[in-house]
Motif scaffolding. Sequence first.
Motif, PDB file in Angstrom:
ATOM      1  N   LEU A 353       0.830  -1.215   0.000  1.00 50.29           N
ATOM      2  CA  LEU A 353       0.000   0.000   0.000  1.00 50.29           C
ATOM      3  C   LEU A 353       0.859   1.257   0.000  1.00 50.29           C
ATOM      4  N   ALA A 354       1.876   1.279   0.867  1.00 47.21           N
ATOM      5  CA  ALA A 354       2.764   2.441   0.923  1.00 47.21           C
ATOM      6  C   ALA A 354       3.453   2.655  -0.417  1.00 47.21           C
ATOM      7  N   SER A 355       3.833   1.567  -1.055  1.00 47.40           N
ATOM      8  CA  SER A 355       4.490   1.636  -2.362  1.00 47.40           C
ATOM      9  C   SER A 355       3.566   2.241  -3.407  1.00 47.40           C
ATOM     10  N   ALA A 356       2.331   1.755  -3.490  1.00 46.95           N
ATOM     11  CA  ALA A 356       1.381   2.249  -4.486  1.00 46.95           C
ATOM     12  C   ALA A 356       1.078   3.729  -4.290  1.00 46.95           C
ATOM     13  N   VAL A 357       0.882   4.134  -3.038  1.00 46.92           N
ATOM     14  CA  VAL A 357       0.576   5.545  -2.745  1.00 46.92           C
ATOM     15  C   VAL A 357       1.774   6.432  -3.071  1.00 46.92           C
ATOM     16  N   GLY A 358       2.971   6.002  -2.661  1.00 48.55           N
ATOM     17  CA  GLY A 358       4.175   6.791  -2.928  1.00 48.55           C
ATOM     18  C   GLY A 358       4.449   6.930  -4.410  1.00 48.55           C
ATOM     19  N   MET A 359       4.256   5.859  -5.168  1.00 44.88           N
ATOM     20  CA  MET A 359       4.451   5.920  -6.618  1.00 44.88           C
ATOM     21  C   MET A 359       3.418   6.827  -7.273  1.00 44.88           C
ATOM     22  N   CYS A 360       2.186   6.755  -6.793  1.00 50.45           N
ATOM     23  CA  CYS A 360       1.114   7.605  -7.323  1.00 50.45           C
ATOM     24  C   CYS A 360       1.456   9.086  -7.169  1.00 50.45           C
ATOM     25  N   ILE A 361       1.903   9.458  -5.971  1.00 52.93           N
ATOM     26  CA  ILE A 361       2.216  10.862  -5.697  1.00 52.93           C
ATOM     27  C   ILE A 361       3.420  11.328  -6.502  1.00 52.93           C
ATOM     28  N   SER A 362       4.474  10.497  -6.547  1.00 54.93           N
ATOM     29  CA  SER A 362       5.710  10.916  -7.218  1.00 54.93           C
ATOM     30  C   SER A 362       5.520  11.050  -8.727  1.00 54.93           C
ATOM     31  N   VAL A 363       4.796  10.115  -9.349  1.00 59.56           N
ATOM     32  CA  VAL A 363       4.621  10.196 -10.801  1.00 59.56           C
ATOM     33  C   VAL A 363       3.616  11.296 -11.163  1.00 59.56           C
ATOM     34  N   ALA A 364       2.647  11.580 -10.259  1.00 56.19           N
ATOM     35  CA  ALA A 364       1.737  12.705 -10.487  1.00 56.19           C
ATOM     36  C   ALA A 364       2.504  14.027 -10.422  1.00 56.19           C
ATOM     37  N   THR A 365       3.456  14.113  -9.495  1.00 56.28           N
ATOM     38  CA  THR A 365       4.304  15.304  -9.399  1.00 56.28           C
ATOM     39  C   THR A 365       5.107  15.510 -10.672  1.00 56.28           C
ATOM     40  N   LEU A 366       5.610  14.418 -11.221  1.00 59.15           N
ATOM     41  CA  LEU A 366       6.340  14.484 -12.482  1.00 59.15           C
ATOM     42  C   LEU A 366       5.423  14.975 -13.602  1.00 59.15           C
ATOM     43  N   GLY A 367       4.168  14.509 -13.590  1.00 61.70           N
ATOM     44  CA  GLY A 367       3.207  14.954 -14.591  1.00 61.70           C
ATOM     45  C   GLY A 367       2.918  16.443 -14.487  1.00 61.70           C
ATOM     46  N   VAL A 368       2.807  16.952 -13.252  1.00 66.33           N
ATOM     47  CA  VAL A 368       2.570  18.389 -13.039  1.00 66.33           C
ATOM     48  C   VAL A 368       3.745  19.205 -13.570  1.00 66.33           C
TER      49      VAL A 368
END
Length: 492
Positions: A353-368
Amino acid sequence: MDEEQDLREAIFYNKSTTEETVSTILKPETRPKSINTFLYLTAVIADLMAFAAGVSFAWSSPMLPKLDGSKDPDHNPLGRPITPSEASWIAGLVPLGAIFGPMAAGTLADKIGRKRSLLVMAAVMTLSLLTTAFAKIIHLFYISRFLLGTACGSVFSILPLFLVEIAESHNRGTVSCLSGIFVTSGFNFAFIVGPHLSVQNFCLVCISPLVIFIACFSILGAESPIYLASINDEKRLMTSLKKLRNNSAEEIQAEFRSIMKSVEQTDRRKGTIGQIVGSKSLTRALVISLGIIIFQQAAGVSAIISYMQTIFAAAGGSLSPEMYPVIVGTVQTVATALASSLVDRLGRKVLLLASAVGMCISVATLGVYFYLKNHQIQVDMISWVPVLSLVVFMMMFNIGLGPVPWVVIAELFPPNMRSTTTSLASFSCFMSSFIITLVFAAMSLHLGMANCFFVLSLICLCAGAFIFCFVPETKGKSLQEIQRSLEGNTMD
């Protein structure tokens, strides 16, 4: 005395509470007081195969520039620069071969054993690298790279199976996750050492861990107790347990009987896909296994690694191209080591769960970041964001979704199903990786880099939801307890 009587009855009589009684009685006492040196030594020696597989997958990164003439053209073994098409085939045949390798790996592991299967794969990898080292024509490169890929794919089917079956309930996660450290260390080895050696010399150096593995594993490696029970080799099973356990003679005898009983019960069923579909618990386990392994690849890690230099160049990164894979490889190794130390403390589900959430946030930041850059908004002050986002993404992947699914997949199935399902999971992994890598290139061309990362962020979010709703926590549970939890109404 009452517990001993219960244990004798659980072992010698076919009660409905057999597995529960055995696991309840054994669980508090089979947890060793000290680290079992031989168990971890066996795992480390076996994990040399994971190291060799990691080097094999990363081989093309430092070697292709030497083959296409952009670096050290005087030592090109082919005598001419390769074309872009030939470079693509050399790079792509290993992951392509890895798709097909798992198809036969499960059958091989059941026929000749986990130990001998790993030794066979080591021999195939050694032969492939020797062929590459002395090849003078491009077609030998193609053949050897494809064979190397099939062996690597087989390793990812057999090795997780072997590690889960030699470990105990309380250290199964740690022992299994060690292989991830060796894979990422293999990546880093190729990235750091490869650029400084010729193609021939690097191939010969890559053979070294395989030679060490074959020599040490042949002599010191213990066979899987589950496999020995499945072929009814009681003498070797007892010898294997004595080597792999720090327990007393009574506890080893009890585990011996428990394994034999468990295998006898599951061996009455055929270990086929049809049998899995016909069972509620096995169908649930298969959905969970394929779900987490497909989400592992759908999150885009293979695509991001493949196009990392392109991503950094588009972001305006100032680092030299050679530094990107070294940074990523180092982060992967450290994060996987952290996962190995935490997986039996925090649990599989927490890390996933921590992995999925952390990846979601980091790749969304890259998208921004790319969204702002594409809309002509000044991003010079935050030019460090792509580097940090990718580092966090790779770190979070290797803490959870990278190594942990392989642990869970091998834990969810009974002994007679395990080789089939780990092979199916490996096939799904490499096939998904191949597809996602191809799709990412088309997506980035038609949707733009920013939207690609937003899509990956959404996939990571869906992965988190899937893990939260469906993936059971297997930390500290015996393999029999996990089976009972799958047969129940809840997945907790």
